[in-house]
Structures are given as structure tokens and as C-alpha cells.
Design a protein around this motif. Structure first.
Motif, PDB file in Angstrom:
ATOM      1  N   HIS A 211       0.845  -1.186   0.000  1.00  0.00           N
ATOM      2  CA  HIS A 211       0.000   0.000   0.000  1.00  0.00           C
ATOM      3  C   HIS A 211       0.886   1.244   0.000  1.00  0.00           C
ATOM      4  O   HIS A 211       1.962   1.250   0.604  1.00  0.00           O
ATOM      5  N   ASP A 212       0.439   2.307  -0.669  1.00  0.00           N
ATOM      6  CA  ASP A 212       1.295   3.489  -0.800  1.00  0.00           C
ATOM      7  C   ASP A 212       1.672   4.090   0.553  1.00  0.00           C
ATOM      8  O   ASP A 212       2.778   4.590   0.730  1.00  0.00           O
ATOM      9  N   ARG A 213       0.754   4.018   1.521  1.00  0.00           N
ATOM     10  CA  ARG A 213       1.076   4.561   2.844  1.00  0.00           C
ATOM     11  C   ARG A 213       2.232   3.793   3.467  1.00  0.00           C
ATOM     12  O   ARG A 213       3.155   4.385   4.046  1.00  0.00           O
ATOM     13  N   ASP A 214       2.220   2.476   3.342  1.00  0.00           N
ATOM     14  CA  ASP A 214       3.298   1.666   3.903  1.00  0.00           C
ATOM     15  C   ASP A 214       4.578   1.790   3.091  1.00  0.00           C
ATOM     16  O   ASP A 214       5.680   1.672   3.649  1.00  0.00           O
ATOM     17  N   PHE A 215       4.458   2.036   1.791  1.00  0.00           N
ATOM     18  CA  PHE A 215       5.654   2.286   0.983  1.00  0.00           C
ATOM     19  C   PHE A 215       6.392   3.514   1.507  1.00  0.00           C
ATOM     20  O   PHE A 215       7.611   3.473   1.748  1.00  0.00           O
ATOM     21  N   SER A 236       4.074  -6.121   1.099  1.00  0.00           N
ATOM     22  CA  SER A 236       3.189  -6.531   2.183  1.00  0.00           C
ATOM     23  C   SER A 236       3.556  -7.947   2.636  1.00  0.00           C
ATOM     24  O   SER A 236       4.019  -8.760   1.824  1.00  0.00           O
ATOM     25  N   PRO A 237       3.328  -8.282   3.906  1.00  0.00           N
ATOM     26  CA  PRO A 237       3.574  -9.659   4.342  1.00  0.00           C
ATOM     27  C   PRO A 237       2.499 -10.631   3.872  1.00  0.00           C
ATOM     28  O   PRO A 237       2.560 -11.815   4.203  1.00  0.00           O
ATOM     29  N   ASP A 238       1.526 -10.157   3.076  1.00  0.00           N
ATOM     30  CA  ASP A 238       0.397 -10.998   2.661  1.00  0.00           C
ATOM     31  C   ASP A 238       0.243 -11.028   1.144  1.00  0.00           C
ATOM     32  O   ASP A 238      -0.755 -10.527   0.607  1.00  0.00           O
ATOM     33  N   VAL A 297       6.199  -2.093  11.459  1.00  0.00           N
ATOM     34  CA  VAL A 297       4.817  -2.541  11.584  1.00  0.00           C
ATOM     35  C   VAL A 297       4.003  -1.922  10.449  1.00  0.00           C
ATOM     36  O   VAL A 297       3.949  -0.692  10.307  1.00  0.00           O
ATOM     37  N   PHE A 298       3.367  -2.752   9.642  1.00  0.00           N
ATOM     38  CA  PHE A 298       2.568  -2.268   8.523  1.00  0.00           C
ATOM     39  C   PHE A 298       1.246  -1.689   9.025  1.00  0.00           C
ATOM     40  O   PHE A 298       0.596  -2.265   9.895  1.00  0.00           O
ATOM     41  N   ASP A 299       0.852  -0.562   8.442  1.00  0.00           N
ATOM     42  CA  ASP A 299      -0.477  -0.010   8.721  1.00  0.00           C
ATOM     43  C   ASP A 299      -1.568  -0.842   8.058  1.00  0.00           C
ATOM     44  O   ASP A 299      -2.632  -1.054   8.630  1.00  0.00           O
ATOM     45  N   LEU A 300      -1.287  -1.282   6.828  1.00  0.00           N
ATOM     46  CA  LEU A 300      -2.279  -2.021   6.050  1.00  0.00           C
ATOM     47  C   LEU A 300      -1.619  -3.284   5.489  1.00  0.00           C
ATOM     48  O   LEU A 300      -1.280  -3.351   4.303  1.00  0.00           O
ATOM     49  N   GLY A 302      -2.934  -6.369   5.181  1.00  0.00           N
ATOM     50  CA  GLY A 302      -3.826  -7.279   4.475  1.00  0.00           C
ATOM     51  C   GLY A 302      -4.510  -6.603   3.306  1.00  0.00           C
ATOM     52  O   GLY A 302      -4.846  -5.410   3.366  1.00  0.00           O
ATOM     53  N   TRP A 303      -4.754  -7.380   2.246  1.00  0.00           N
ATOM     54  CA  TRP A 303      -5.319  -6.806   1.040  1.00  0.00           C
ATOM     55  C   TRP A 303      -6.768  -6.332   1.183  1.00  0.00           C
ATOM     56  O   TRP A 303      -7.123  -5.280   0.628  1.00  0.00           O
ATOM     57  N   PRO A 304      -7.655  -7.025   1.894  1.00  0.00           N
ATOM     58  CA  PRO A 304      -9.047  -6.543   1.950  1.00  0.00           C
ATOM     59  C   PRO A 304      -9.167  -5.106   2.463  1.00  0.00           C
ATOM     60  O   PRO A 304      -9.847  -4.276   1.848  1.00  0.00           O
ATOM     61  N   GLU A 305      -8.507  -4.791   3.577  1.00  0.00           N
ATOM     62  CA  GLU A 305      -8.602  -3.429   4.104  1.00  0.00           C
ATOM     63  C   GLU A 305      -7.834  -2.440   3.236  1.00  0.00           C
ATOM     64  O   GLU A 305      -8.266  -1.286   3.062  1.00  0.00           O
ATOM     65  N   ALA A 306      -6.713  -2.858   2.669  1.00  0.00           N
ATOM     66  CA  ALA A 306      -5.963  -1.973   1.772  1.00  0.00           C
ATOM     67  C   ALA A 306      -6.790  -1.650   0.530  1.00  0.00           C
ATOM     68  O   ALA A 306      -6.834  -0.503   0.077  1.00  0.00           O
TER      69      ALA A 306
END
Length: 318
Positions: A211-215, A236-238, A297-300, A302-306
Motif C-alpha cells: 500500500h502506498d502509505r506503507d511504501f 506486504s507480508p500478505d 509494523v505495517f499499517d495495512l 492485508g489486502w481486503p482493508e488496503a
């Protein structure tokens, strides 16, 4: 911090320069498109291939983040592949030359790389320690190896630069999901709205994404953590199989139909869009071992919420 970003007028450059500028950093974008306005940043020109007057910006800077390189969103013709290689290696070499010539070199150089360096894989996840570098897999198009060669040479230009006082990080970046024209999410979002967001060639191939925020947060994390050097996976870890990935996007968008496509249909579509099917068909199962190990620590994660966040922002035009 003063942060110099060569190649900062592309899709990811604008995203990163804007975020770092809003965070209060002095951002200098180095670009062949010096007339492009980058909010929160100052832009200086270069030719994308050599050290020049712009190198004065590197002297005394705290960090360099090199994003320069020809877009991969094109047909993988021989000439385009040569240009992809040259634009990446030449720009990284130029950045290394600028840092080597600085009286006060930056303490860190983050160099864009790609998760495509890893082997096509369905059954194992690739992290930095145990991941298998691609280029010799069976059962995939032979020209896919050239993308791996580009990544290897890109990272070699970073590792061989004579800059002993500067920490170097290769950003092995997966597909960055961000609203806005020109990015991977924009294409997937359009396909979904047109009812074409179904599995391609069976949909077993893995999609690694971030996700761009986590990037942006991962880049800020790497700027601050002096103990991290060498290859780092930005993913992402997912990671998900393409079938599940697109189902998640359709669910977030409220789109019930996603027509599947065979491999030959994907080839026709890629030809019409002047792209290449490697971006869809290569199974990139990549995980962020070093980021997680360092405490990121990732904010997002998982893909569903991202996907829900990205769809809402795309619809709002933000």
C-alpha cells in the motif's frame, strides 16, 4: 533532512516527494522534466545518465533516494529492454559518481530495485535471506530472464560504487498500490470497473504488493535505521494469488462480475495496451523479512482493508 530524489517526477517519485515534503524535509527532485512542478519540492535538471551541476545538491545532503529508470509499462521489445537496462544502470552509476565526489557525502543512499529479481514461484515465499534469484526457471518465457538481469545490474551499480561512507540500501519493491494515473492500481481499478477483473491464466500466480502509505513509511523507516543495508523487500507480508487478489478488489469495489482471461487473451490485451504480460503472469511471492525483523509494523498488511482504502480514495479523487 535534505533529501535528493533523482527520478522524482514519476508516479512513485511524486508520491514520495510529496509525503517527505509534507513531513518537513527539504526535498530536491532531480529530473529530465525540470519544468514539472512537484509540490513541496524544488526541481533541478539532469540528463538521467551522468553527473553534472545537479551533483552539487548531493554534497551536504542527508540522503539520496534514486528512483530513476524507464517505466516497465511498455512492450518488452529488444529496444525497450535495452533502454530499461541503460536508464537504470546509467542513472545509478551517475548517482554513485556524485556521492563519491561529494566533500560531505550523504549518510544513506536508497536505490530503487525490484521484487522481479526473485524467481517465478508458487510454492515458496522469497525473503532476502532465503529467496531464490530468478533467471533460470523452467517453464517460463526465456525473455523474463532479462528483467532479472536488469535488476542484478541495477543493484551491482549500487554495490560497486566507491562510496564507503554512505550506507546503501537496494529497495526490492513490489507493486505499489496507489490511486492516481500511471500506477499499477490505476490499471487494475479500471479493469475491475469494466468487468474484466477476473483471474488471468488460472490466477495461481502470486501478486506481491504494498500500500502506498506503507511504501512511504517503509522508506522513512529505512532512512532512520542505520543498521539496515543491502537488499530490503518492500512488500506486504500478505502476497495473494492473483485470483484472490482480484476477488478482494472486486469486493471492495462492489463489482460482482470479473470475467476470466486465458493466457492468449492476456497477450492480446497487453498488446492493445502496449504493455507486457510478464507483469501479470510472473508469480511474485515476496515477503518483507528484513523490515519485519527490524520491527517495522505495517499499517495495512492485508489486502481486503488496503483495497477498501484505495477504492474509497480513487472514488474521491484523492
Amino acid at each position: 533532512m535534505k533529501i535528493v530524489i533523482p527520478g522524482g517526477t514519476g508516479h512513485l517519485g511524486l508520491l514520495l516527494a510529496g509525503a517527505l515534503g509534507r513531513a518537513g524535509h527539504e526535498v530536491v527532485v532531480v529530473s529530465r522534466r525540470a519544468d514539472t512542478r512537484v509540490p513541496g519540492a524544488r526541481t533541478v535538471p539532469w540528463d538521467g545518465r551522468s553527473a553534472g551541476e545537479w551533483a552539487a545538491e548531493v554534497d551536504g545532503a542527508d540522503a539520496v533516494i534514486n528512483l530513476a529508470g524507464r517505466s516497465v509499462n511498455c512492450r518488452y521489445t529488444a529496444s525497450n529492454l535495452r533502454e530499461m537496462m541503460a536508464s537504470r544502470v546509467d542513472s545509478a552509476t551517475a548517482v554513485g559518481t556524485a556521492i563519491a565526489g561529494a566533500a560531505r557525502p550523504p549518510r544513506v543512499w536508497l536505490q530503487m530495485s525490484t521484487a522481479t529479481i526473485y524467481a517465478h514461484s508458487h510454492d515458496r515465499a522469497n525473503d532476502e535471506a532465503t529467496g531464490v534469484i530468478g533467471g533460470t526457471e523452467d517453464g517460463v518465457p526465456a525473455y523474463w530472464a532479462f528483467s532479472v538481469d536488469i535488476a542484478r545490474e541495477w543493484e551491482r551499480a549500487l554495490s560497486e560504487a566507491p562510496v564507503p561512507d554512505t550506507r546503501r540500501v537496494a529497495l526490492r519493491t513490489s507493486m505499489v498500490m496507489a490511486p492516481g494515473r500511471g500506477g499499477a492500481f490505476d490499471q487494475l481499478w479500471r479493469m475491475t470497473r469494466w468487468g474484466l477483473g477476473g483471474p488471468v491464466a488460472g490466477g495461481r500466480q502470486y501478486m506481491s504488493w504494498i500500500h502506498d502509505r506503507d511504501f512511504v513509511r517503509a522508506v522513512e523507516f529505512l532512512l532512520a535505521h542505520d543498521g539496515l543495508a543491502g537488499p530490503v523487500n518492500l512488500a506486504s507480508p500478505d502476497p495473494l494469488p492473483y485470483r484472490a487478489f482480484m476477488a478482494g478488489l472486486r469486493d471492495a469495489a462492489g463489482v460482482r462480475v470479473g470475467l476470466p482471461a486465458t493466457r492468449w487473451m492476456a497477450e492480446l490485451g497487453a498488446f492493445a495496451l502496449r504493455g507486457d504480460t510478464e507483469l501479470l503472469l510472473k508469480s511474485r511471492r515476496v515477503v518483507p523479512g528484513r523490515l519485519l525483523g527490524a520491527g517495522f509494523v505495517f499499517d495495512l498488511p492485508g489486502w481486503p482493508e488496503a483495497a477498501r482504502d484505495l477504492v474509497a480514495r480513487a472514488r474521491a479523487g484523492t
